[in-house]
Scaffold this active site. Structure first.
Site, PDB file in Angstrom:
ATOM      1  N   CYS A   1      -2.339  -0.470   7.437  1.00 22.19           N
ATOM      2  CA  CYS A   1      -1.579   1.220   7.330  1.00 22.19           C
ATOM      3  C   CYS A   1      -1.614   1.607   8.346  1.00 22.19           C
ATOM      4  O   CYS A   1      -1.073   2.399   9.635  1.00 22.19           O
ATOM      5  CB  CYS A   1      -2.055   1.799   6.374  1.00 22.19           C
TER       6      CYS A   1
ATOM      7  N   GLU B   1       1.255   3.940   1.935  1.00 19.76           N
ATOM      8  CA  GLU B   1       1.232   4.254   2.898  1.00 19.76           C
ATOM      9  C   GLU B   1       2.614   3.193   3.641  1.00 19.76           C
ATOM     10  O   GLU B   1       3.919   3.828   4.185  1.00 19.76           O
ATOM     11  CB  GLU B   1       0.896   4.321   4.520  1.00 19.76           C
TER      12      GLU B   1
ATOM     13  N   HIS C   1       1.025  -1.056  -0.161  1.00 22.15           N
ATOM     14  CA  HIS C   1      -0.097  -0.073   0.146  1.00 22.15           C
ATOM     15  C   HIS C   1       0.855   1.331  -0.153  1.00 22.15           C
ATOM     16  O   HIS C   1       2.125   1.807   0.314  1.00 22.15           O
ATOM     17  CB  HIS C   1      -0.808   0.285   0.740  1.00 22.15           C
TER      18      HIS C   1
ATOM     19  N   CYS D   1      -5.234   1.794   5.822  1.00 24.22           N
ATOM     20  CA  CYS D   1      -6.825   0.722   6.342  1.00 24.22           C
ATOM     21  C   CYS D   1      -6.071   0.143   7.216  1.00 24.22           C
ATOM     22  O   CYS D   1      -5.380   0.655   8.500  1.00 24.22           O
ATOM     23  CB  CYS D   1      -6.256  -0.287   5.101  1.00 24.22           C
TER      24      CYS D   1
END
Length: 151
Positions: free
Chosen positions: A85, A54, A52, A82
């Protein structure tokens, strides 16, 4: 340079993800007004479910700053982080996250769960929802194309 400027930089990263057929999320990490790292979702490209924006931005910032803790840093991201993260933000001890779209299905800050304010954790991450319509529109366009098998 303020929040909107940094979120627009993150939005440019999200557009790069969109062009690659990735969920269009972009993230940057800033320390003392300087951009330390930039990243966009690369799950498909890397065949890695943890890639992801992040997570990639955190890894790069830690590498560049030669530390495992990102104290004094802020994350600007185009979508609410999410759960994975969000917890990575706690572990990295980042100071604050600013996001520009809500994630009603997987949000780990406010929409589904609130990891960052969990009182039993050893670190609290400040957070701010700073809506940018362009971020929400980019996500909507991506998922519309995905549903119509255009991506």
């Amino acid at each position: 340079m303020g929040k909107e400027y940094f979120l627009k930089v993150a939005l440019r990263e999200a557009k790069r993800a969109f062009e690659k057929g990735e969920v269009p999320v972009g993230a940057i990490i800033v320390k003392e007004g300087e951009i330390i790292s930039k990243a966009h979702n690369s799950v498909e490209e890397l065949k890695d479910p943890t890639a992801h924006a992040e997570m990639l931005a955190i890894k790069e910032a830690c590498r560049r700053l030669n530390t495992k803790y990102l104290e004094g840093c802020e994350l600007y991201v185009t979508l609410e982080p999410c759960i994975m993260c969000s917890y990575a933000l706690v572990l990295s001890r980042i100071e604050k996250v600013i996001f520009s779209a809500l994630d009603k299905k997987h949000g780990g800050v406010v929409s589904v769960f609130n990891i960052l304010d969990e009182p039993t954790l050893n670190h609290r991450v400040k957070w701010e929802y700073y809506p940018l319509e362009e971020a929400s529109e980019l996500l909507s366009e991506f998922f519309k194309k995905l549903r119509n098998n255009i991506i």
